[in-house]
Design a protein around this motif. Sequence first.
Motif, mmCIF file in Angstrom:
data_model
loop_
_atom_site.group_PDB
_atom_site.id
_atom_site.type_symbol
_atom_site.label_atom_id
_atom_site.label_comp_id
_atom_site.label_asym_id
_atom_site.label_seq_id
_atom_site.Cartn_x
_atom_site.Cartn_y
_atom_site.Cartn_z
ATOM 1 N N CYS B 22 -34.007 12.083 -21.717
ATOM 2 C CA CYS B 22 -32.758 12.522 -21.098
ATOM 3 C C CYS B 22 -31.640 12.330 -22.114
ATOM 4 O O CYS B 22 -31.418 11.212 -22.583
ATOM 5 N N PHE B 24 -27.542 13.330 -22.812
ATOM 6 C CA PHE B 24 -26.306 13.836 -22.225
ATOM 7 C C PHE B 24 -25.211 13.796 -23.285
ATOM 8 O O PHE B 24 -25.104 12.813 -24.018
ATOM 9 N N VAL B 48 -34.685 16.436 -20.542
ATOM 10 C CA VAL B 48 -33.472 16.973 -19.919
ATOM 11 C C VAL B 48 -32.356 16.983 -20.956
ATOM 12 O O VAL B 48 -32.006 15.936 -21.502
ATOM 13 N N LEU B 50 -28.398 17.933 -21.073
ATOM 14 C CA LEU B 50 -27.289 18.316 -20.194
ATOM 15 C C LEU B 50 -25.961 18.093 -20.909
ATOM 16 O O LEU B 50 -25.664 16.987 -21.362
ATOM 17 N N MET B 61 -24.017 9.506 -16.905
ATOM 18 C CA MET B 61 -25.321 10.143 -16.694
ATOM 19 C C MET B 61 -26.409 9.337 -17.414
ATOM 20 O O MET B 61 -27.507 9.148 -16.890
ATOM 21 N N TYR B 63 -26.228 6.194 -17.845
ATOM 22 C CA TYR B 63 -26.382 5.023 -16.954
ATOM 23 C C TYR B 63 -27.380 5.340 -15.843
ATOM 24 O O TYR B 63 -28.280 4.542 -15.546
ATOM 25 N N GLY B 64 -27.239 6.520 -15.250
ATOM 26 C CA GLY B 64 -28.142 6.915 -14.162
ATOM 27 C C GLY B 64 -29.579 7.085 -14.642
ATOM 28 O O GLY B 64 -30.520 6.562 -14.031
ATOM 29 N N ALA B 65 -29.741 7.791 -15.752
ATOM 30 C CA ALA B 65 -31.099 8.041 -16.267
ATOM 31 C C ALA B 65 -31.759 6.740 -16.720
ATOM 32 O O ALA B 65 -32.954 6.515 -16.482
ATOM 33 N N ALA B 68 -32.958 4.900 -13.834
ATOM 34 C CA ALA B 68 -34.186 5.500 -13.300
ATOM 35 C C ALA B 68 -35.402 5.176 -14.172
ATOM 36 O O ALA B 68 -36.520 5.572 -13.850
ATOM 37 N N VAL B 70 -35.864 5.876 -17.591
ATOM 38 C CA VAL B 70 -36.220 6.845 -18.630
ATOM 39 C C VAL B 70 -35.505 6.481 -19.931
ATOM 40 O O VAL B 70 -34.386 5.970 -19.904
#
Lengths: 256, 350
Positions: B22, B24, B48, B50, B61, B63-65, B68, B70
């Motif tokens: 991921c 970003f 991903v 983005l 983002m 932080y989110g990935a 999760a 990843v």
Amino acid sequence: MSVVETKVPAGFVPVYTRPKSLSDKRFTYCPGCHHGIITRLVAEAIDELGIQERTVGVAPVGCAVFLYEFFRCDFAQAAHGRACAVATGIKRANPDLIVFTYQGDGDLAAIGTAETIHAANRGENITVIFVNNQIYGMTGGEMAPTTLPGMRTVTTPEGRDVRTTGYPLRISEMLAQLDGPTYITRQAVFDVRHVQMARKAILKAFRNQLEGKGFSLVEVVAACPTNLRIPPAEGNRWVKEQALKYFPLGDLKVRD
Amino acid sequence: MKVLLRGNEAMAEAAIRAGCRCYFCYPITPQGELVEYMARHLPRHGGVFLQAESEVAAINMVYGAAAAGVRTMTSSSSPGISLKMEGISYLAGARLPAVIVNVMRAGPGLGNIAPAQGDYFQATKGGGHGDYRLIVLAPSTVQEAAELVMLAFDLSDRYRVPAMILADGMLGQMMEPVELPEPIPPGRIPPKPWALTGAKDRAPNVVSSFDLDPYRFREILRALWAVYREIERNEVRWEEYATEDAELVLVAYGTMGRICRTVVRRARKEGLRVGLFRPISLWPFPYAPLRRLAERVPVLLTVELSAGQMWEDVRLAVEGRAKTPFYGELGGVVPTPEEILSEVKKHVRG
């Protein structure tokens, strides 16, 4: 944080129980605050769809900051305003998860305006619960972007003057103009009928994500009696008679 | 087999080979090629890509990935890194592994897009709010940039501490032949039982940097600082070149370290006993090896593309054991080896 203990007296049968996806932690919301109802409605939707084990919540900064204590779900705590970006990261990393944010009006419609609009515009397949109580609750009752004209707050002691501080921001109407979002609706919880309508809207917003339909946002016009300096029981009337003048209820965008 | 790549491209390819899935970003010069490379290549590896609406969104983002579970990365250049600082502090507080690449340009403010090293304080001393550190690695060649990106992912996962690659516009833009590291087997990424994967057959996981109780939060931070102390023991990296008999050692990192290597070779040709000490990990900073060097070398000349930021750490390491003069350039001006050599000659005689 204190814990809810429910003892059922002999001979009684519980008919109204705590949703399975809520923990036994007692909510930290004030008396008369609508957060308690809205938080419960989210838990009921998660229960009804049977998605507790694959749901990840994103907790905001604000009165719902302890959301991760209230739910029996995985949770990320986001920086103020960044919940939609954090949710984007989680959902993109693992699309099998059901990801929701729960944000107030300062979080979503002031400091997080950009993150909200762009997540909506990308049509991120997430669910956003937006609690609009027209004030910054946790920090002590400052003016929010949604504060009503003339409304007194600690930073507008003479009432919000629209000539210097602007007008209540109707961010749901703004989002409804975009091509990206799937479902934008404004609801309230000031009486039983509206609670039931809000419940259906929240359920739909989660179901949309399950079906891969994209960005859904449920705005709930809510009361903050503590910072309005009104008795808890007056909150419902405040929403009905004051807030709805600027924030009319109903679906703003539905794409099926 | 060696391939010809820009520093920016080599770092992107190394990230993919490290298992980054991921990425970003937000566009900014001089790291544009990294973004472009990721846009082209990461989706082919099932990752991903983005482009976010801002640096602030991009780091959140990440932080989110990262939450999760990843492997995730973002890259930017100085003004963009300033915007990411909020999110970096949250990553550090929430103990999330992630890699942040800063291809530095000249500042403050909008500055310009020429190479500089003015973000050393920001990278190594905090930058964002609160008591935290980042692992900071500073490559001086395109080859090393690729290798350190791979290392950054490993260290970040191992310690659950975000890692930063502190490069600069020169390194990002230059092309060199690179022996790319082998892609890591998926099994080498450590399991992440703390990640947000859905609370199935286990208690819920929470990723957070929040605790209202000062005493409890103090314990969380003490545990974090125990990890930092472990990193300081295990992960100090530096390079010494021709220091054995040196009367003067240049202390420089990144692009400046590379130029100073040339200075050492020229000085040696002229019979001057000059060496190079090049910190590779800027945090943890190689205080002890530099102190040992100061016991036997009379002059340690720090050279930076800044007004003297790493210089403070050099003086902390040396603590008066040797002379610690400074030579720096500002505003994106890169000194030539000749200019540095003439500075060297002020301190050492042939």
